[in-house]
Design an enzyme around this catalytic site. Structure first.
Site, PDB file in Angstrom:
ATOM      1  N   LYS A 177       0.851  -1.196   0.000  1.00  0.00           N
ATOM      2  CA  LYS A 177       0.000   0.000   0.000  1.00  0.00           C
ATOM      3  C   LYS A 177       0.886   1.244   0.000  1.00  0.00           C
ATOM      4  CE  LYS A 177      -2.151   3.114   2.929  1.00  0.00           C
ATOM      5  NZ  LYS A 177      -2.213   4.120   1.913  1.00  0.00           N
ATOM      6  N   GLY A 230       6.848   5.574   8.151  1.00  0.00           N
ATOM      7  CA  GLY A 230       5.966   6.734   8.223  1.00  0.00           C
ATOM      8  C   GLY A 230       6.110   7.407   9.566  1.00  0.00           C
ATOM      9  N   SER A 231       5.046   8.046   9.997  1.00  0.00           N
ATOM     10  CA  SER A 231       5.115   8.833  11.231  1.00  0.00           C
ATOM     11  C   SER A 231       5.169   7.921  12.458  1.00  0.00           C
ATOM     12  CB  SER A 231       3.897   9.750  11.327  1.00  0.00           C
ATOM     13  OG  SER A 231       2.726   8.963  11.328  1.00  0.00           O
ATOM     14  N   GLY A 235       3.017   4.503  13.196  1.00  0.00           N
ATOM     15  CA  GLY A 235       3.815   3.289  13.391  1.00  0.00           C
ATOM     16  C   GLY A 235       3.565   2.657  14.751  1.00  0.00           C
ATOM     17  N   GLU A 251       9.830   1.991  10.656  1.00  0.00           N
ATOM     18  CA  GLU A 251      10.853   3.040  10.453  1.00  0.00           C
ATOM     19  C   GLU A 251      10.142   4.376  10.543  1.00  0.00           C
ATOM     20  OE1 GLU A 251      13.905   2.477  10.540  1.00  0.00           O
ATOM     21  OE2 GLU A 251      13.825   0.304  10.328  1.00  0.00           O
ATOM     22  N   CYS A 285      13.346  11.884   6.497  1.00  0.00           N
ATOM     23  CA  CYS A 285      13.302  11.449   7.900  1.00  0.00           C
ATOM     24  C   CYS A 285      14.637  11.716   8.580  1.00  0.00           C
ATOM     25  CB  CYS A 285      12.953   9.968   7.974  1.00  0.00           C
ATOM     26  SG  CYS A 285      14.043   8.935   7.000  1.00  0.00           S
ATOM     27  N   GLU A 385       9.228  16.755  15.565  1.00  0.00           N
ATOM     28  CA  GLU A 385       9.551  16.622  14.140  1.00  0.00           C
ATOM     29  C   GLU A 385       8.649  17.558  13.344  1.00  0.00           C
ATOM     30  OE1 GLU A 385       8.357  13.102  11.857  1.00  0.00           O
ATOM     31  OE2 GLU A 385      10.395  13.024  11.045  1.00  0.00           O
TER      32      GLU A 385
HETATM   33  P1  NAP Z   1       2.143   8.632   7.714  1.00  0.00           P
HETATM   34  O1  NAP Z   1       1.051   9.605   7.720  1.00  0.00           O
HETATM   35  O2  NAP Z   1       2.411   7.858   8.947  1.00  0.00           O
HETATM   36  O3  NAP Z   1       1.824   7.637   6.501  1.00  0.00           O
HETATM   37  C1  NAP Z   1       2.740   6.657   6.049  1.00  0.00           C
HETATM   38  C2  NAP Z   1       1.996   5.558   5.349  1.00  0.00           C
HETATM   39  O4  NAP Z   1       1.234   4.844   6.299  1.00  0.00           O
HETATM   40  C3  NAP Z   1       0.975   6.011   4.301  1.00  0.00           C
HETATM   41  O5  NAP Z   1       0.923   5.037   3.296  1.00  0.00           O
HETATM   42  C4  NAP Z   1      -0.317   6.051   5.096  1.00  0.00           C
HETATM   43  O6  NAP Z   1      -1.462   5.921   4.268  1.00  0.00           O
HETATM   44  C5  NAP Z   1      -0.128   4.819   5.958  1.00  0.00           C
HETATM   45  N1  NAP Z   1      -0.829   4.783   7.227  1.00  0.00           N
HETATM   46  C6  NAP Z   1      -0.982   5.786   8.127  1.00  0.00           C
HETATM   47  N2  NAP Z   1      -1.645   5.344   9.216  1.00  0.00           N
HETATM   48  C7  NAP Z   1      -1.905   4.025   9.017  1.00  0.00           C
HETATM   49  C8  NAP Z   1      -2.577   3.019   9.759  1.00  0.00           C
HETATM   50  N3  NAP Z   1      -3.115   3.269  10.961  1.00  0.00           N
HETATM   51  N4  NAP Z   1      -2.672   1.776   9.230  1.00  0.00           N
HETATM   52  C9  NAP Z   1      -2.136   1.502   8.032  1.00  0.00           C
HETATM   53  N5  NAP Z   1      -1.507   2.419   7.267  1.00  0.00           N
HETATM   54  C10 NAP Z   1      -1.378   3.668   7.749  1.00  0.00           C
HETATM   55  O7  NAP Z   1       3.533   9.303   7.306  1.00  0.00           O
HETATM   56  P2  NAP Z   1       3.841  10.290   6.077  1.00  0.00           P
HETATM   57  O8  NAP Z   1       3.280  11.622   6.389  1.00  0.00           O
HETATM   58  O9  NAP Z   1       3.459   9.624   4.791  1.00  0.00           O
HETATM   59  O10 NAP Z   1       5.435  10.327   6.085  1.00  0.00           O
HETATM   60  C11 NAP Z   1       6.153  11.203   6.882  1.00  0.00           C
HETATM   61  C12 NAP Z   1       6.715  10.497   8.099  1.00  0.00           C
HETATM   62  O11 NAP Z   1       7.476   9.367   7.685  1.00  0.00           O
HETATM   63  C13 NAP Z   1       7.666  11.357   8.905  1.00  0.00           C
HETATM   64  O12 NAP Z   1       7.407  11.190  10.274  1.00  0.00           O
HETATM   65  C14 NAP Z   1       9.052  10.781   8.560  1.00  0.00           C
HETATM   66  O13 NAP Z   1      10.023  10.967   9.543  1.00  0.00           O
HETATM   67  C15 NAP Z   1       8.713   9.342   8.378  1.00  0.00           C
HETATM   68  N6  NAP Z   1       9.732   8.678   7.556  1.00  0.00           N
HETATM   69  C16 NAP Z   1      10.592   7.810   8.172  1.00  0.00           C
HETATM   70  C17 NAP Z   1      11.592   7.185   7.428  1.00  0.00           C
HETATM   71  C18 NAP Z   1      12.537   6.227   8.086  1.00  0.00           C
HETATM   72  O14 NAP Z   1      13.153   5.441   7.379  1.00  0.00           O
HETATM   73  N7  NAP Z   1      12.703   6.247   9.398  1.00  0.00           N
HETATM   74  C19 NAP Z   1      11.719   7.449   6.059  1.00  0.00           C
HETATM   75  C20 NAP Z   1      10.823   8.338   5.473  1.00  0.00           C
HETATM   76  C21 NAP Z   1       9.830   8.948   6.226  1.00  0.00           C
HETATM   77  P3  NAP Z   1      -2.217   7.224   3.662  1.00  0.00           P
HETATM   78  O15 NAP Z   1      -1.235   7.909   2.801  1.00  0.00           O
HETATM   79  O16 NAP Z   1      -3.365   6.654   2.927  1.00  0.00           O
HETATM   80  O17 NAP Z   1      -2.622   8.060   4.860  1.00  0.00           O
END
Ligand code: NAP
Length: 484
Positions: A177, A230-231, A235, A251, A285, A385
């Site tokens: 996804k 993701g966030s 996570g 991650e 990130c 963040e």
């Molecule tokens: P996000 O809002 O957490 O979303 C990430 C992914 O997860 C999206 O595909 C989202 O779907 C999905 N998702 C969210 N909540 C979910 C749930 N409860 N169940 C299943 N899927 C869910 O994060 P983002 O805004 O896309 O990305 C930014 C964040 O990612 C930042 O915090 C950044 O630090 C982190 N990040 C970390 C790394 C690492 O390697 N540590 C790398 C890159 C980014 P939808 O899009 O449909 O909402």
């Protein structure tokens, strides 16, 4: 007028619409009038179909030889490379980053596929000496089963590639996804595997909101592992709700510090801060978001940082010569502007942070890179963040104080020290609480062939991604005692 294409899910070997027929739009953050495509607003039934297909395909895929699976990864890598220029432009349109970076991201995804195609072929078990001369004791490494891959929008092809490639080469089947804000690049990755001849059901691609498809993709009985980037909030929620028999690899976020203590390192530190904090519009990130500067050099550092930040060119990533693109989503724009206001109350505003709305910026999410100085250690902009082009400069007394401030964070993803002092380099690698430790390099960036992940709330810290470690998450160990 060009018609906007509709993109489909890929489930059980077929490109197919969602059961409901509903779609959502994917728009260009540099110009929201530009609709890149309509994508399937999938629901529970679509997610269930994808998980079922992956479960059905598992046994045959697991039994296929590693070299046969590797052939598919190599075919997909070649497809990505040969289409990198076109796919890179699409990535820029859907996410905003400069087109050179977007094209590189497809090349890096291809490199990841090639790496795992080779690396996994020599990744086996062990044999164990024992007292029974008629018995051989050894371990075999097996795939887990169905793996759910959920990825963010900021690296919409390289992050899923570094999850899907090791998952598949180890013999797992995958439901993928992508983020709803950048689904096309993930679709191109899926398409590469389809073109390379992946058997039906082995890789399934489902678009749709987290709330609609998330519970099934993370909670279905057949799902043996979830690899999520993701966030931290999302996570943590997924990690907590996963069943005991489901492995999780999370991650998550970061609040990455760069430290500079000596006047002779100021210029280099400024360069590294600008690259690490403002490239990708601060949406990495591992992006630099705190700079810990020795009090006596702070004025000179801030002056030079402000001059460089203010000179950066901001615009549509498809236009050559831009240093920063737009923020990727309306939500990101809102969040960054809110933090700019918070920063103005908490610290000394130095430069940037203005939303650009004139001329070519009128329909995009553009904000100039911002610098704050005199940031108190407990300020929200020092601790939370932001995920945007905002740098908080914090004064420190000396090396020990810098380490104390750097480590006083819930996060522990990446950190950098700028120094010519070899003794400090060594101490820093030991003292800093970060999964990615950089010395005289940007906090951003990591190798395909080296482990990557964070400490504390930046990762579940169980299994690293990338490199040989990246294979571990997708394998389980059986110990065999074979007598005669
Ligand atoms: P996000 O809002 O957490 O979303 C990430 C992914 O997860 C999206 O595909 C989202 O779907 C999905 N998702 C969210 N909540 C979910 C749930 N409860 N169940 C299943 N899927 C869910 O994060 P983002 O805004 O896309 O990305 C930014 C964040 O990612 C930042 O915090 C950044 O630090 C982190 N990040 C970390 C790394 C690492 O390697 N540590 C790398 C890159 C980014 P939808 O899009 O449909 O909402």
């Amino acid at each position: 007028m060009t018609t906007v294409p509709t993109f489909l899910n890929y489930i059980d070997g077929e490109w197919c619409p969602s059961r409901s027929g509903a779609t959502f739009d994917n728009r260009n953050p540099a110009d929201t009038r530009d609709v890149i495509g309509h994508f399937q607003a999938s629901g529970e039934a679509d997610a269930q179909a994808a998980v079922r297909a992956a479960a059905t395909a598992f046994t045959a895929w697991k039994r296929l030889s590693t070299s046969a699976r590797a052939k598919i990864l190599l075919g997909a890598a070649a497809y990505l490379e040969s289409h990198a220029a076109r796919f890179g432009e699409e990535l820029t349109r859907e996410e905003g980053k400069q087109v050179a970076l977007a094209t590189d991201e497809f090349m890096r995804a291809a490199q990841t596929l090639r790496y795992y195609a080779v690396e996994a072929q020599s990744y086996g078990g062990e044999t164990f000496p024992n007292d029974d001369g008629d018995m051989t004791v050894y371990t075999v490494r097996e795939p887990l089963g169905v793996v759910t891959v959920i990825s963010p929008w900021n690296f919409p092809v390289s992050i899923p590639a570094r999850k899907i490639a090791p998952a598949l080469i180890c013999g797992n089947t995958v439901v993928f996804k992508p983020a709803s804000d950048a689904p096309l690049s993930g679709l191109r990755l899926t398409e590469a595997f389809v073109q390379a001849g992946i058997p039906r059901g082995v890789l399934n691609f489902v678009t749709g909101s987290a709330s609609a498809v998330g519970p099934t993709l993370t909670g279905a009985r057949e799902v043996r592992a979830i690899s999520f980037t993701g966030s931290t909030t999302a996570g943590e929620q997924i990690h907590r709700s996963a069943s005991l028999s489901t492995r999780t690899q999370m991650e998550l976020g970061g609040k990455n510090p760069l430290i500079v203590l000596d006047a002779k390192d100021i210029d280099r530190a400024v360069d590294l801060t600008v690259k690490g904090g403002f490239s990708l519009t601060g949406q990495a990130c591992t992006g630099t978001s705190r700079v810990l500067v020795a009090r006596e050099i702070r004025a000179a550092f801030v002056e030079r940082l402000a001059a460089k930040a203010s000179a950066l060119k901001i615009g549509n990533g498809l236009v050559p010569g831009m240093d920063l693109g737009p923020l990727a989503t309306a939500g990101q724009l809102r969040t960054v502007l809110e933090y700019i206001e918070i920063g103005k109350r908490e610290a000394t505003w130095v430069c940037g942070g203005q939303q650009l709305t004139h001329d070519a910026y009128a329909h995009g999410y553009f904000v100039t890179p911002a610098v704050f100085a005199d940031v108190p250690r407990d300020a929200r902009i020092a601790r939370e963040e932001i995920f945007g082009p905002v740098i908080a400069v914090i004064d420190v007394d000396d090396y020990d104080d810098a380490i104390a401030v750097a480590n006083d964070s819930d996060y522990g993803l990446a950190a950098s020290l700028v120094t010519q002092d070899a003794r400090l380099m060594h101490r820093f690698a030991n003292d800093i609480e970060a999964g990615t430790v950089k010395i005289n390099r940007t906090t951003t960036g990591n190798l395909v062939n080296a482990p990557f992940g964070g400490l504390k709330q930046s990762s579940t810290a169980t299994f690293r991604e990338s490199g040989r470690d990246g294979l571990e998450f997708y394998l389980q160990t059986k110990t065999v005692y074979r007598g005669v």
